[in-house]
Design a protein around this motif. Sequence first.
Motif, PDB file in Angstrom:
ATOM      1  N   PHE A   1     -17.602  22.984 118.798  1.00 45.51           N
ATOM      2  CA  PHE A   1     -19.013  22.818 118.391  1.00 45.51           C
ATOM      3  C   PHE A   1     -19.123  22.718 116.876  1.00 45.51           C
ATOM      4  N   TYR A   2     -18.361  23.588 116.184  1.00 46.98           N
ATOM      5  CA  TYR A   2     -18.384  23.513 114.710  1.00 46.98           C
ATOM      6  C   TYR A   2     -17.920  22.136 114.245  1.00 46.98           C
ATOM      7  N   TYR A   3     -16.853  21.620 114.871  1.00 42.80           N
ATOM      8  CA  TYR A   3     -16.342  20.304 114.496  1.00 42.80           C
ATOM      9  C   TYR A   3     -17.404  19.227 114.710  1.00 42.80           C
ATOM     10  N   GLY A   4     -18.196  19.341 115.818  1.00 49.28           N
ATOM     11  CA  GLY A   4     -19.176  18.320 116.153  1.00 49.28           C
ATOM     12  C   GLY A   4     -20.443  18.376 115.332  1.00 49.28           C
ATOM     13  N   THR A   5     -20.655  19.405 114.553  1.00 47.71           N
ATOM     14  CA  THR A   5     -21.873  19.503 113.737  1.00 47.71           C
ATOM     15  C   THR A   5     -21.824  18.608 112.516  1.00 47.71           C
ATOM     16  N   HIS A   6     -20.711  17.984 112.218  1.00 45.89           N
ATOM     17  CA  HIS A   6     -20.587  17.101 111.065  1.00 45.89           C
ATOM     18  C   HIS A   6     -20.757  15.653 111.497  1.00 45.89           C
TER      19      HIS A   6
ATOM     20  N   PHE B   1     -18.617  10.517 116.874  1.00 51.00           N
ATOM     21  CA  PHE B   1     -17.962   9.643 117.850  1.00 51.00           C
ATOM     22  C   PHE B   1     -16.471   9.973 118.048  1.00 51.00           C
ATOM     23  N   ASP B   2     -16.030  11.086 117.415  1.00 52.64           N
ATOM     24  CA  ASP B   2     -14.686  11.604 117.712  1.00 52.64           C
ATOM     25  C   ASP B   2     -14.719  12.692 118.795  1.00 52.64           C
ATOM     26  N   LEU B   3     -15.930  13.123 119.114  1.00 59.14           N
ATOM     27  CA  LEU B   3     -16.057  14.242 120.054  1.00 59.14           C
ATOM     28  C   LEU B   3     -15.518  13.898 121.445  1.00 59.14           C
TER      29      LEU B   3
ATOM     30  N   THR C   1     -23.312  19.648 122.016  1.00 58.08           N
ATOM     31  CA  THR C   1     -22.892  19.175 120.689  1.00 58.08           C
ATOM     32  C   THR C   1     -23.429  17.778 120.408  1.00 58.08           C
ATOM     33  N   MET C   2     -23.399  16.882 121.406  1.00 57.04           N
ATOM     34  CA  MET C   2     -23.928  15.525 121.231  1.00 57.04           C
ATOM     35  C   MET C   2     -25.442  15.552 120.996  1.00 57.04           C
TER      36      MET C   2
ATOM     37  N   VAL D   1     -17.923   8.388 129.847  1.00 55.43           N
ATOM     38  CA  VAL D   1     -16.478   8.672 129.909  1.00 55.43           C
ATOM     39  C   VAL D   1     -16.228  10.166 130.098  1.00 55.43           C
ATOM     40  N   VAL D   2     -16.940  10.991 129.323  1.00 57.45           N
ATOM     41  CA  VAL D   2     -16.746  12.438 129.443  1.00 57.45           C
ATOM     42  C   VAL D   2     -17.154  12.922 130.837  1.00 57.45           C
ATOM     43  N   THR D   3     -18.284  12.409 131.334  1.00 64.62           N
ATOM     44  CA  THR D   3     -18.727  12.794 132.683  1.00 64.62           C
ATOM     45  C   THR D   3     -17.697  12.389 133.733  1.00 64.62           C
TER      46      THR D   3
END
Length: 878
Positions: free
Chosen positions: A82-87, A92-94, A124-125, A153-155
Amino acid sequence: MNKGEPKNRSDLFASSGLMMVVTYTFFSAVLIAEIFVMNWERWAAVVIAAGVIAAWFVHLRAAGSEMMKIWIFGFLMMATFFYYGTHDTSTFDLAPVICVVILQLTMAGIHSLITLCQSTYYLTMLYAIINSASSGTKFTPLIISRTLLHLFVVTLICWIARRIIDKWNEVLHQSDEKILTLTESAARLNDFIANVSHEIRTPINAILGICGMGLADEKDEEKRANLVSIENAGKKIGEQISDILDYSEIDRRDLANNCEDYMLSSVLNDLVNELSGYRKKDIELIIDVDASIPSVMNTDVGKLKKILWHLISNSLKYTNEGGIYVHISSIPHEYGINLCIEVVDTGIGMDADQLEKVYDSFYKADSGRDRRTGGLGLGMRIVHGFVRSLGGFMTIESEMERGTTVRISIPNRVVDPGECMSVKDRDKISLGAYLHFDKYPDPNVREFYDRMVRNIVKGLGFAMHRVDNTEALQALIENKKLTHLFAGPEEYLSAADIMEDLARTIIVTVIANPGEITLPPHSRVRIMPKPFYCFPVVGVLNSKPDDEIEETEIVSFPDARVLVVDDEPMNLIVSSEMFRRYGMIVTTCESGMEAVKLCQDNEYEVIFMDHMMPGMDGVEAMKRIRTDRAKEKVMIPIVAFTANAVSTAKEMFKQEGFDGFVGKPVDRVELERVLRRLLPAVFVKIETVKSADAGSFPAQAAPVHDVKETSKDTLAAHVPGNESPDSLMKKLEDIGVDTEKGLFYCQNDKPFYISLLAQYAKESGDKLKMIEKALSSSDLGAYAIQVHSIKSTSKTIGALSLSESARELELAAKNGNRSFIDENHSAMLAEYDELLSVIKSGSLTASADDSADEGAKDPDVVFEFGPEGDASEGGERA
């Protein structure tokens, strides 16, 4: 645990925790590097590093369940994600990152963990979209399509992960069911093997017992040979049953070690006697024992004997020429010694493929239609299992057509460190040997004998003067004052006059197979039966020229009172006669309660107690007798006397409080060993007689006090009335009774068989009453015991169909299958009644008065049967 997940899921996915920690550590390292490169919040690097350290701390600690650790790792990973996705640069790397994490977490096999990852990604998205919208980012069609694609894709990956977990759980469920089925099948098989063992051992016990009695009395050589053949066949069946039981225990890892003190000399003496019927005259067996082996050691002697037995008998099977060399030595250790056994043969050998399979169950190198040897293919598997059970190890070397070498090392505790063999007056001995080993065509055999002779001389510490021709022998006699001379059979025949003359002043011993040479009348030359090995040699060296030649110890126990308790009359017949021949005063009874009452009113030196009996079993009866006697401070030795031959049985009986254990069929050597150990010295009588005069049992007899009239003399009855035994047997055959089988169990002794029929019918009234009582009260345990009795006794007289019907009912009772019993009980009783009516019809053709008169005239006991199958003696109807 989620619904549908198997019980052993945690075992299969046990490594998933470690994989999660490694993955978390890798991603955290990459993220910390990115923090410094992208100049993100520096404090986050410290927090992430602390999380990695905490994760490894939790993983390495033994405390906590694996499931708890997995969830801790999962939350740490999602928090970092989640921390990584806040930037903004990571939006689109998530998707690729979370997909890798999901696939890795699939190894944990937990649905909810996948849901956690999916929810974290969506959250996060959502945060990233809101953050982008608030910062004025324009959502172009490309951004929207990319966002939707990533969500899809994630789903999809999450759905695939769940399907994989479901499939794994489905496979595990099927495996659980199959494992459970196999486990239950194995348990049923083990129970079946134990039951089969008991059922087969009972008639085998009767066969061997009657053969032993017959051999003691029979003088006709042809009949004796027939009896010996039957006895050997019975022993072979008993050995195969024992092998199956041993294999069963090894296979289910249920071996128990019953360690006791022993002397190697006794073990080898018993082994050599048992192998006498298996040895081939043209195959040499050489046993070489180091004199430095301790005198008394401690291990499971039964397993040690079987290890040696299987190794040597296996070598004998596969050796067609040459010989077998057995070398036994010891290596000292702080715990005692390692007993080292090496067995070398010159047999057919094995190739590399056969060596790989030698420990496999039921494997035989020559199995198939053209196999050259008998056996079940369990020998080496049993040896390997026993060696491992005793804490030892085993190696095998072999080459095709060059023979096989097996080496074994077994830890032993040392009880008496003195040497296992010694010679008195060593300085006075001058030993000569006329042994020409070059007569053996196989160089290996020559080397075996030479090595064994050198070890004997070295171990005992004196010189041996060996010659190999008549001239050298004559010179040796003239130049050396010999005290002992050993010679081979061919060597004796080449210089018989010289040796007979020499035997007047010194001890001359010829090592030969039984019957290989015939000594002249009044010869003083001794014959030592092969195999040639150290302990008989020491016995000769410690003897004197005037000692009786070819003597055998015969042990008896005159006037010792023995109580034999067994619910099967057939076993009591054999046991009574066996103990009576030892000069013992025998009392028998058929139940534990009866034994308790007898012990309250009578004194006995020893009690032999069967285990499985109706009402009060042997263990309970033993404890009741112990309690009663404790008040008087008098202890009676009580021996477990049962066909239960599994290794755990002996230990179980010992723990219960029995003083000894004797299995069925009875091993006479083991029986005598137990009696000599338990009976006071005043009742042990040892006589030394010439071997030719020694029978299978002492030629003594003592009274038998049979509570149920089961002595052999009492049961040697004829059929009362006018009907002949042949006529009765014809009637039995007409209703399907295999009288030949019944006669076989009775050693083809027709009067004995007829007496067993009488005993069978005599007991029917009580059996029927107890069966009906058990059935009416729904006591299936008691019912199983009673039909078990009908099963075994019916089989003994040849009523095989009835025996099988009773067996099926017994099995149903043990399994609690009342419906099967209700459907088949009446049919079994009808068959039983038909058999009883035929037996009784042969006993009721004469009137009561006539029977009484005939009973008065005839000294034999006559059985008469009333309407309920009760019996009386002397021709008086009950």
